[in-house]
Motif scaffolding. Structure first.
Motif, PDB file in Angstrom:
ATOM      1  N   ALA A  36       0.891  -1.311  -0.313  1.00 54.18           N
ATOM      2  CA  ALA A  36       0.073  -0.025  -0.085  1.00 54.18           C
ATOM      3  C   ALA A  36       0.920   1.329  -0.116  1.00 54.18           C
ATOM      4  O   ALA A  36       2.001   1.323   0.793  1.00 54.18           O
ATOM      5  N   LYS A  37       0.470   2.251  -0.744  1.00 52.53           N
ATOM      6  CA  LYS A  37       1.264   3.545  -0.925  1.00 52.53           C
ATOM      7  C   LYS A  37       1.134   4.350   0.324  1.00 52.53           C
ATOM      8  O   LYS A  37      -0.043   4.582   0.943  1.00 52.53           O
ATOM      9  N   VAL A  38       2.075   4.858   1.155  1.00 55.68           N
ATOM     10  CA  VAL A  38       1.959   5.729   2.083  1.00 55.68           C
ATOM     11  C   VAL A  38       1.914   7.240   1.780  1.00 55.68           C
ATOM     12  O   VAL A  38       2.646   7.635   1.018  1.00 55.68           O
ATOM     13  N   ILE A  39       0.780   7.802   2.206  1.00 58.03           N
ATOM     14  CA  ILE A  39       0.611   9.126   1.821  1.00 58.03           C
ATOM     15  C   ILE A  39       0.568   9.793   3.132  1.00 58.03           C
ATOM     16  O   ILE A  39      -0.077   9.656   4.041  1.00 58.03           O
ATOM     17  N   LYS A  40       1.596  10.746   3.324  1.00 59.70           N
ATOM     18  CA  LYS A  40       1.828  11.590   4.434  1.00 59.70           C
ATOM     19  C   LYS A  40       0.949  12.670   4.346  1.00 59.70           C
ATOM     20  O   LYS A  40       0.664  13.565   3.575  1.00 59.70           O
ATOM     21  N   THR A  41       0.587  13.077   5.668  1.00 60.03           N
ATOM     22  CA  THR A  41      -0.425  14.199   5.801  1.00 60.03           C
ATOM     23  C   THR A  41       0.441  15.363   6.280  1.00 60.03           C
ATOM     24  O   THR A  41       1.385  15.432   7.011  1.00 60.03           O
ATOM     25  N   VAL A  42       0.179  16.499   5.549  1.00 62.63           N
ATOM     26  CA  VAL A  42       1.202  17.750   5.639  1.00 62.63           C
ATOM     27  C   VAL A  42       0.190  18.978   6.200  1.00 62.63           C
ATOM     28  O   VAL A  42      -1.027  18.969   5.634  1.00 62.63           O
ATOM     29  N   PHE A  43       0.835  19.943   6.629  1.00 58.30           N
ATOM     30  CA  PHE A  43      -0.041  21.085   7.026  1.00 58.30           C
ATOM     31  C   PHE A  43       0.329  21.910   5.885  1.00 58.30           C
ATOM     32  O   PHE A  43       1.558  22.397   5.691  1.00 58.30           O
ATOM     33  N   LYS A 365      -1.068  14.569   1.665  1.00 58.01           N
ATOM     34  CA  LYS A 365      -2.328  14.779   1.791  1.00 58.01           C
ATOM     35  C   LYS A 365      -2.415  15.957   2.693  1.00 58.01           C
ATOM     36  O   LYS A 365      -2.051  15.894   3.871  1.00 58.01           O
ATOM     37  N   PRO A 366      -3.091  17.116   2.298  1.00 53.93           N
ATOM     38  CA  PRO A 366      -3.277  18.167   3.235  1.00 53.93           C
ATOM     39  C   PRO A 366      -4.196  17.760   4.491  1.00 53.93           C
ATOM     40  O   PRO A 366      -4.995  17.296   4.310  1.00 53.93           O
ATOM     41  N   PHE A 367      -3.701  18.515   5.472  1.00 57.65           N
ATOM     42  CA  PHE A 367      -4.296  18.107   6.932  1.00 57.65           C
ATOM     43  C   PHE A 367      -5.631  18.936   6.940  1.00 57.65           C
ATOM     44  O   PHE A 367      -5.682  20.291   6.767  1.00 57.65           O
ATOM     45  N   GLU A 368      -6.647  18.308   7.344  1.00 63.21           N
ATOM     46  CA  GLU A 368      -7.994  19.010   7.585  1.00 63.21           C
ATOM     47  C   GLU A 368      -8.458  18.919   8.931  1.00 63.21           C
ATOM     48  O   GLU A 368      -8.405  18.197   9.664  1.00 63.21           O
ATOM     49  N   ASP A 369      -8.745  20.102   9.380  1.00 61.06           N
ATOM     50  CA  ASP A 369      -8.960  20.541  10.887  1.00 61.06           C
ATOM     51  C   ASP A 369     -10.428  19.990  10.861  1.00 61.06           C
ATOM     52  O   ASP A 369     -11.374  20.711  10.524  1.00 61.06           O
TER      53      ASP A 369
END
Length: 376
Positions: A36-43, A365-369
């Protein structure tokens, strides 16, 4: 019997070989697992170019704007007074800080003044006969002469004959000798030139003071100055009278100051220019370390980000279609933690916080609050 055993062994080997071959074929046809591809969450943050004020941070320690180093010009014993000569002692303007015993010297001054008085009194009969028009002037001078007060100025001479007569009797030379002695007598008392506080005391009452000896330091605690060194780049931006915000190192207290002076030359070694910031506050003390924030200028169409987001290649990461990319930027000012950038288009999505191991083409992946989403 031997032939039977060998036959059995041969059959077993054939069966084992067949089973092993079957296993190899089964493993070959088995599908490989897909990682599975690892998608990092970023601010992230969206760029909006605005007017960014360039604030120069500088540090320095406070020094009293008015300070006096006390030195003795005469010799004698330090006489005790109503106030102790100790650090922290306050004095009002004109109040005596130090009194040196001048009884012997005072007697010499009084003797010289008495001789001057006698010299003038001795010529009065001659003045009555030869210069009757100036007799009253000199008689009034004698009447106003008080040995316990400062010697009054000699009457103005109105003719050459009067001048020759008075000078020939050594009255003028005696007068200036007395005035010289009086000037030196005044140095036996050191008075406060302004209201302030004693910060250093190097002698005590009863000590023998010698000429040229340092006695202490006296400052005005109401006004302080802080010397700061600013890069020559901003030399033409510093102006006298400009307001400056100062704070202590703990960031718990702030003070309002202003630029009082700017040095006209640049330090050849450090290529910096010295500015002096004046500040007044009852809580300030000499030697206190403060941080000043000087408003140098404003940069139009710029953004401010953390310094660790700027790459060594003068580029920053942006997010495009869930992938990281880099764009060229133009840094215009660096502070300890921030950098001001230009040439970043409005609406560009950039990283708000650094991502370890980030590279161009990295899937993110952009972080969503979620809390903000619920509120909306």
């Amino acid at each position: 019997m031997r032939k039977i055993i060998l036959s059995i062994i041969g059959i077993l080997l054939i069966i084992a070989t067949f089973l092993y071959a079957k296993k190899l074929i089964a493993d070959k046809n088995k599908p490989k697992p897909v990682l599975a591809k690892v998608i990092k969450t970023v601010f992230t943050d969206t760029v909006k170019n605005t007017k960014i004020p360039i604030v120069i941070a500088a540090n320095g320690s406070l020094e009293a704007k008015r300070r006096v180093e006390l030195y003795a010009e005469v010799q004698g014993v330090f006489r005790s007074g109503r106030t102790l000569f100790k650090p922290g002692q306050t004095y009002s303007s004109g109040q005596a800080i130090i009194r040196i015993d001048a009884s012997e010297y005072y007697a010499n001054v009084q003797s010289a003044k008495s001789n001057l008085y006698n010299s003038i009194a001795a010529i009065m009969p001659d003045l009555r006969l030869d210069f009757p028009d100036v007799f009253n002037k000199w008689q009034n001078y004698l009447n106003s002469f008080d040995l316990n007060k400062t010697t009054p100025k000699l009457p103005e001479m109105t003719s050459e004959k009067e001048n020759y007569f008075i000078t020939g009797r050594s009255i003028v030379s005696n007068y200036y000798s007395v005035k010289n002695l009086e000037q030196r007598l005044a140095k036996y008392t050191i008075a406060a030139p302004f209201s302030g506080i004693l910060t250093e005391a190097l002698v005590t009452e009863g000590s023998l003071i010698r000429s040229g000896q340092k006695l202490g330091e006296f400052i005005d605690p109401s006004v302080y100055e802080m010397e700061v060194a600013i890069s020559k780049t901003y030399a033409n931006l510093l102006k006298v009278g400009e307001d400056v915000l100062l704070n202590n190192l703990d960031k718990t207290e702030t003070y309002q100051g202003k630029v009082s002076r700017v040095n006209g030359s640049i330090d050849a070694t450090t290529q910096t220019i010295t500015a002096y910031i004046e500040v007044k506050h009852e809580n300030l003390k000499e030697g206190m370390y403060l941080e000043a924030n000087l408003n140098a200028k404003e940069e139009n169409d710029a953004i401010e980000i953390d310094r660790n987001l700027l790459l060594e290649s003068q580029q920053i990461f942006v997010v495009r279609d869930s992938l990281l990319d880099v764009i060229d930027v133009k840094p215009v000012y660096f502070s300890d933690t921030k950098v001001v950038l230009k040439n970043v288009p409005n609406g560009t999505i950039i990283l708000k916080k650094s991502v370890p191991g980030a590279y161009a083409g990295m899937l993110v992946k952009p972080f969503e609050d979620k809390s903000n989403t619920k509120n909306e």
